[in-house]
Enzyme design. Structure first.
Site, mmCIF file in Angstrom:
data_model
loop_
_atom_site.group_PDB
_atom_site.id
_atom_site.type_symbol
_atom_site.label_atom_id
_atom_site.label_comp_id
_atom_site.label_asym_id
_atom_site.label_seq_id
_atom_site.Cartn_x
_atom_site.Cartn_y
_atom_site.Cartn_z
ATOM 1 C CB THR A 133 -1.011 -0.050 1.403
ATOM 2 O OG1 THR A 133 -0.116 -0.139 2.339
ATOM 3 C CG2 THR A 133 -1.924 -0.974 1.308
ATOM 4 C CE LYS A 167 14.015 -14.898 23.069
ATOM 5 N NZ LYS A 167 13.611 -16.069 22.534
ATOM 6 C CE1 TYR A 215 -4.895 -1.583 10.226
ATOM 7 C CE2 TYR A 215 -6.638 -0.331 11.438
ATOM 8 C CZ TYR A 215 -5.219 -0.496 11.134
ATOM 9 O OH TYR A 215 -4.570 0.712 11.155
ATOM 10 C CE LYS A 250 -2.210 -2.113 12.680
ATOM 11 N NZ LYS A 250 -0.644 -1.949 12.607
ATOM 12 C CB THR A 300 -1.934 10.067 11.513
ATOM 13 O OG1 THR A 300 -2.026 9.871 13.006
ATOM 14 C CG2 THR A 300 -0.906 10.700 11.126
HETATM 15 P P1 NAD Z 1 0.646 3.235 4.520
HETATM 16 O O1 NAD Z 1 -0.189 1.944 3.917
HETATM 17 O O2 NAD Z 1 0.807 4.161 4.064
HETATM 18 O O3 NAD Z 1 1.882 2.398 5.208
HETATM 19 C C1 NAD Z 1 2.142 1.202 5.540
HETATM 20 C C2 NAD Z 1 3.193 0.418 4.708
HETATM 21 O O4 NAD Z 1 3.355 -0.721 4.866
HETATM 22 C C3 NAD Z 1 3.141 0.521 3.230
HETATM 23 O O5 NAD Z 1 4.180 1.176 2.670
HETATM 24 C C4 NAD Z 1 2.986 -0.865 2.905
HETATM 25 O O6 NAD Z 1 3.607 -0.963 1.429
HETATM 26 C C5 NAD Z 1 3.841 -1.435 3.963
HETATM 27 N N1 NAD Z 1 3.450 -3.102 4.057
HETATM 28 C C6 NAD Z 1 2.263 -3.620 4.421
HETATM 29 N N2 NAD Z 1 2.424 -4.865 4.424
HETATM 30 C C7 NAD Z 1 3.930 -5.082 4.496
HETATM 31 C C8 NAD Z 1 4.605 -6.202 4.656
HETATM 32 N N3 NAD Z 1 4.115 -7.587 4.808
HETATM 33 N N4 NAD Z 1 5.915 -6.288 4.394
HETATM 34 C C9 NAD Z 1 6.632 -4.894 4.513
HETATM 35 N N5 NAD Z 1 5.794 -3.828 3.927
HETATM 36 C C10 NAD Z 1 4.351 -3.803 4.252
HETATM 37 O O7 NAD Z 1 -0.203 3.347 5.957
HETATM 38 P P2 NAD Z 1 0.043 4.439 7.178
HETATM 39 O O8 NAD Z 1 -1.227 5.399 7.343
HETATM 40 O O9 NAD Z 1 1.641 4.883 6.966
HETATM 41 O O10 NAD Z 1 0.177 3.413 8.577
HETATM 42 C C11 NAD Z 1 1.296 3.173 9.018
HETATM 43 C C12 NAD Z 1 1.098 2.329 10.336
HETATM 44 O O11 NAD Z 1 0.292 3.199 11.362
HETATM 45 C C13 NAD Z 1 0.064 1.067 10.037
HETATM 46 O O12 NAD Z 1 0.505 -0.013 10.913
HETATM 47 C C14 NAD Z 1 -1.175 1.555 10.348
HETATM 48 O O13 NAD Z 1 -1.939 0.396 10.925
HETATM 49 C C15 NAD Z 1 -0.912 2.546 11.840
HETATM 50 N N6 NAD Z 1 -1.802 3.459 11.881
HETATM 51 C C16 NAD Z 1 -2.123 4.400 11.137
HETATM 52 C C17 NAD Z 1 -3.153 5.276 11.367
HETATM 53 C C18 NAD Z 1 -3.342 6.406 10.172
HETATM 54 O O14 NAD Z 1 -4.265 7.280 10.482
HETATM 55 N N7 NAD Z 1 -2.523 6.822 9.207
HETATM 56 C C19 NAD Z 1 -3.740 5.260 12.279
HETATM 57 C C20 NAD Z 1 -3.830 4.194 12.845
HETATM 58 C C21 NAD Z 1 -2.763 3.233 12.896
#
Ligand code: NAD
Ligand code: UDP
Length: 317
Positions: free
Chosen positions: A35, A103, A143, A147, A173
């Site tokens: 993504t 670890k 999701y 988590k 965010t």
């Molecule tokens: P995003 O999709 O822009 O970034 C997530 C990244 O993880 C992407 O670049 C994707 O390619 C990579 N990815 C996914 N699966 C992978 C895998 N198996 N191996 C390697 N890379 C992988 O999303 P974001 O908004 O930047 O979110 C980042 C983190 O923060 C996530 O864990 C998300 O759950 C958490 N989060 C974000 C928000 C928000 O509002 N942006 C809110 C709550 C939690």
């Protein structure tokens, strides 16, 4: 310090890599671009202290590091519906594998959890003590439950092995580098406002979200990693400035100067009705709170999406 950022080519991850490099750290980013987008880190690729591995976290060969931020995971409802199994795997097996790495190498660990672990909350605002109200078999559960598993795994590595791991419950965010097509409310509304297309409201628009600008989120994540004595700590990170989706649509229309109409579509299943973080713990333990007001953050984000729209126009010519 040498720092590993999983999901480093994503929206938050790319800003985090940038901030860590600016502080003089060596940064190793891993991302399979499921993504995320390479263009988010294109400007970092030639940096002498930056290394990028385009790999799944399950295939990436772990190396000695001092700190691991585990951000890899689809994050938008559209994204995790498109990749439900991948979402479950990266947050469960992926988290376990990275915890094993923490670890082995004695690295500190921050797990990027989410306000979604509170589900459609029955208490308001949400404090870290609240256990949540999650539908375990609904369309958001890959999701939410992924988590929740990641959180449980993190805590067991703290208890069983003394790994110095911490959990960030990230609330909505936004900011530059969000994917214009990932379906989240901020990119959707801004793109449509700029293109003068109708802003689509799911439900009556009275559901609320509390939006945190990305620079504030990165500062919170870093403090959570860098403060000593926080093993096993769970912290909400988000901006408690709560708005209805309808108010957000009106605000974005005003800031973009758009006259795009609002249209109302059926509500999304299991869409949380109200969401607002209680950030007292982050204030006390980290001395952190968000600094960027919603309007200022949106102005910066709109400028980013104006460029995106201009590039699309050039490509289509
Ligand atoms: P995003 O999709 O822009 O970034 C997530 C990244 O993880 C992407 O670049 C994707 O390619 C990579 N990815 C996914 N699966 C992978 C895998 N198996 N191996 C390697 N890379 C992988 O999303 P974001 O908004 O930047 O979110 C980042 C983190 O923060 C996530 O864990 C998300 O759950 C958490 N989060 C974000 C928000 C928000 O509002 N942006 C809110 C709550 C939690
Ligand atoms: N939403 C909306 N129109 C859109 C996108 C989202 O009305 O084009 C609503 C959605 O139903 C939810 C809120 O905005 O109530 C936030 O949605 P988002 O997908 O950004 O993230 P969520 O907080 O639901 O994970």
């Amino acid at each position: 310090m040498r720092v590993l950022v999983t999901g480093g080519a994503g929206f938050i991850g790319s800003h985090l890599c940038e901030a860590l490099l600016a502080e003089g750290h060596e940064v190793v980013a891993v991302d399979n671009l499921l993504t995320g987008r390479l263009e988010n880190i294109a400007h970092l690729l030639s940096h002498p202290r930056f290394r990028f591995f385009q790999q799944d976290v399950l295939e990436f060969e772990l190396m000695p590091v001092d700190a691991i931020y585990h951000l890899a995971s689809p994050a938008s409802p559209v994204g995790y519906r498109r990749y439900p199994i991948e979402t479950l795997v990266v947050n469960s097996l992926g988290t376990l594998r990275l915890l094993e790495g923490a670890k082995e190498y004695g690295a500190r660990f921050v797990f990027a959890s989410t306000s979604e672990i509170y589900g459609d909350p029955l208490v308001h605002p949400q404090s870290e003590e609240y256990f949540g109200n999650v539908n375990p078999v609904g369309p958001r559960s890959c999701y939410d439950e992924g988590k929740r598993f990641g959180e449980a795994a993190t805590m067991e590595f703290v208890r069983e092995y003394g790994v110095d791991a911490r959990i960030a419950r990230i609330f909505n965010t936004y900011g530059p580098r969000m994917d214009p097509h990932d379906g989240r409310v901020v990119p959707n509304f801004i793109m449509r406002a700029l293109l003068d297309e109708p802003l689509e409201i799911y439900g009556d628009g009275r559901q609320t979200r509390s939006l945190c600008f990305v620079s504030d989120m990165v500062a919170g994540l870093r403090l959570l990693m860098e403060r000593d004595g926080l093993a096993g700590t769970v912290v909400n990170l988000g901006n408690p400035d709560e708005r209805t989706v309808l108010d957000l649509a009106e605000l974005i229309r005003r800031l973009t100067g758009s006259s795009a109409p609002l249209v109302f579509l059926p509500p999304r299943p299991d869409d949380p009705g109200r969401r607002c973080p209680d950030i007292r713990r982050a204030r006390e333990l980290l001395g952190w709170e968000p600094l960027v007001p919603l309007e200022a953050g949106l102005v910066e984000t709109i400028a980013y999406f104006r460029d995106v729209v201009a590039q699309i126009a050039v490509r289509d010519e």
